[in-house]
Design an enzyme around this catalytic site. Sequence first.
Site, short mmCIF file in Angstrom:
data_model
loop_
_atom_site.label_atom_id
_atom_site.label_comp_id
_atom_site.label_asym_id
_atom_site.label_seq_id
_atom_site.Cartn_x
_atom_site.Cartn_y
_atom_site.Cartn_z
N ASP A 347 27.90 11.33 -19.28
CA ASP A 347 29.18 10.57 -19.64
C ASP A 347 30.26 11.15 -20.33
O ASP A 347 29.64 11.65 -21.48
CB ASP A 347 28.77 9.12 -20.05
CG ASP A 347 29.95 8.20 -20.01
OD1 ASP A 347 30.74 8.05 -18.81
OD2 ASP A 347 30.18 7.78 -20.87
N GLU A 384 30.47 14.74 -16.32
CA GLU A 384 31.72 14.12 -16.09
C GLU A 384 32.78 14.80 -16.78
O GLU A 384 33.02 14.77 -18.06
CB GLU A 384 31.63 12.59 -16.50
CG GLU A 384 33.25 11.91 -16.04
CD GLU A 384 32.89 10.44 -16.60
OE1 GLU A 384 33.50 9.50 -15.81
OE2 GLU A 384 32.26 10.19 -17.64
#
Length: 697
Positions: A347, A384
């Site tokens: 993330d 990401e």
Amino acid sequence: MTRIPELPLIDDFETLTIAGFAVRPGDPRRLGASQTHQGGINFSIYSEAAESMTLVLIGPGYPHGRVELPFPASYRTGRIFSMVVYGLDLEATEYGYRAAGPAGLSGLMADPYAARMTGRDVWGAQPDRSVDYPYRSALVRRDFDWGDDRPPRIPLSELVIYEANVRAFTAAAPDVDCPGTFAGLAEKAEYLRSLGVNCVELLPVFEFDELDVPRENPDTHEPLRNLWGYNTIGFFSPKAGLAASGGLGMQADEFKAMVEALHAAGIEVVLDVVFNHTAEGNENGPTISFRGLANEVFYMLDGDHRYLNYSGTGNTVNSNHPIVRQFIIDCLRYWVAEYHVDGFRFDLASILDRDADGTPLARPPVIEALAADPILRDCKLIAEAWDAGGLYQVGTFPAYGRWSEWNGKFRDCVRRFLKGDENQVGELATRIAGSPDLYPDRGPTASVNFVTAHDGYTLADLVSYQQRWNWSNGEQNRDGTTDNHNWNHGVEGPTDDPEVNRLRSRQMKNALVLLMMSHGVPMLLAGDEVARSQRGNNNAYCQDNEISYFDWSQVADNAELLRFTTLLIAARKRHRVVRGAAHPGRDGAARFNWHGRQPDNPDWSAGSRLLVVQMCYPDPAEDDLPVLLAANSGWWTEHLTLPSAGEGREWRRLVATWAGPGADITADGAEFGLDPDGSFALPDRSCAVLVARPIAH
């Protein structure tokens, strides 16, 4: 080969008594709590700030609910306090730490390396307010029988990812014994296998606090809960509230059983991990562990010792500090070795690229270390490739030959093309070819392609809403992105208009076709295969209810879309030409020939809405037949003259998104024949996939 005999552990015996427990110096190389050969438990904790440390044993069997064991000064090595304690029940032991330093005495803190955490054992249950510390560290007995479990080790080019939230996936499933849990997900392994996906990417499963949302639904006044889990508390601990057996402390075994079941179905497990921030938040947040143990080591701070916030959540982990870097590596190694997971999605991974002051690094040590780590060698590493501080690295994330990326440019281009925006055909061609402009040296498998993900609209909502409907989040509809490239097709939300519904259905199929027929690694959001809706909510992180849950009645109600998705995934797996591991035209890879209304005459102009590409190998075998993809985002029918299918071959129609059920997609070998004159009409807002089959005689 001579076997070297094991030497006796001559120093594994108690040397001191503290608070009635026999103790001895511990092993500072083994952080966390672990069992020794002689039945003791080795407790080791790192703290940069502490001058002294106390181990606190917690439980009803102790006087006043706890016993405190100060570490003797001689039990400190460098900045690590370590001690072996004897006479403890491994499974019943709960513990924490109290540190003393220049700032005084800390409250009770969790062990950052705790293999299990207690106090939040049942999802949504309020913690015992009579206990002064809700996050208690605990141990796990390593006795799970893995049998002959082996990681599938599916090549990236063969992967079809399914992004899912453990709780939301089965919380409303009527046919599972343990809804909303790891066990419930394991019960759905056959559904996933039959759909055709071979990798599940799970939203955070490390211990987090679902009760940290301080708001309620303004309409129902029901409390909101953190369903997604991007607020990690225990990085080595499976979330107890996601386990049916969490109340019994068996979440580790339940998680392992889930991985084993998915592996048996040929499905890999990738975990969404959050190393960019923690649940401790900013200056006003709680002290759980890192803040009290080594605040200036674990977090990025400015000159006034305030938290830098590149995560958008209050703090930012100082991931390239050597101590923090080792913590991250230790954590991921543990999940691979102990839980047999197959990879990780990071993330806001661009935070891993920042120095202590937030400056992007040319060679970020933590990213390089993860890429080179021998234990993680076979793992998928997916970034990401952006953060909340404005660092956007899609195509430039430091890959070291190992990392793939969520391709946000693929998502945005496909969405804009489907809307009919101008200037999209040329970029879409590049995205379908595996984004060679972004990954010229890394190949198509560096690109994880997606149209929807947990963060944003579902596929059904993408074609049904013009604006976000996040009022139930209790933030006056101010949360969630406004840059979605969505289109409601003339009506906001659900409608009985058959024409609007037919067009929405066609557009969902168009999106799935472009996703599955593109080079790169496709990722499907859970529920998109049955048109799952979140009622227009594009930030449903706090909706622990039917807004987020997979509605299993849709498997029957939307069987047409489910069948379409299943056959489309099967077609991707069957036709190697659409999933190349190398960019078109390189290293023996497939060739992409671009066409338009006429063969070899593509229209790259700003006003073009037509893309036609023929994918083929120079000498195709039976298992890699040429495939033609045609996509029309215009509001008119395009009349095409098809290119040659090759000597002794003819084009047959595999996919027609405008056609009715049964004609929209066919099984292998059952493709529809075409007009022999080579003409082909492609209706408005539609996609077609053709396969070059040998002419039957």
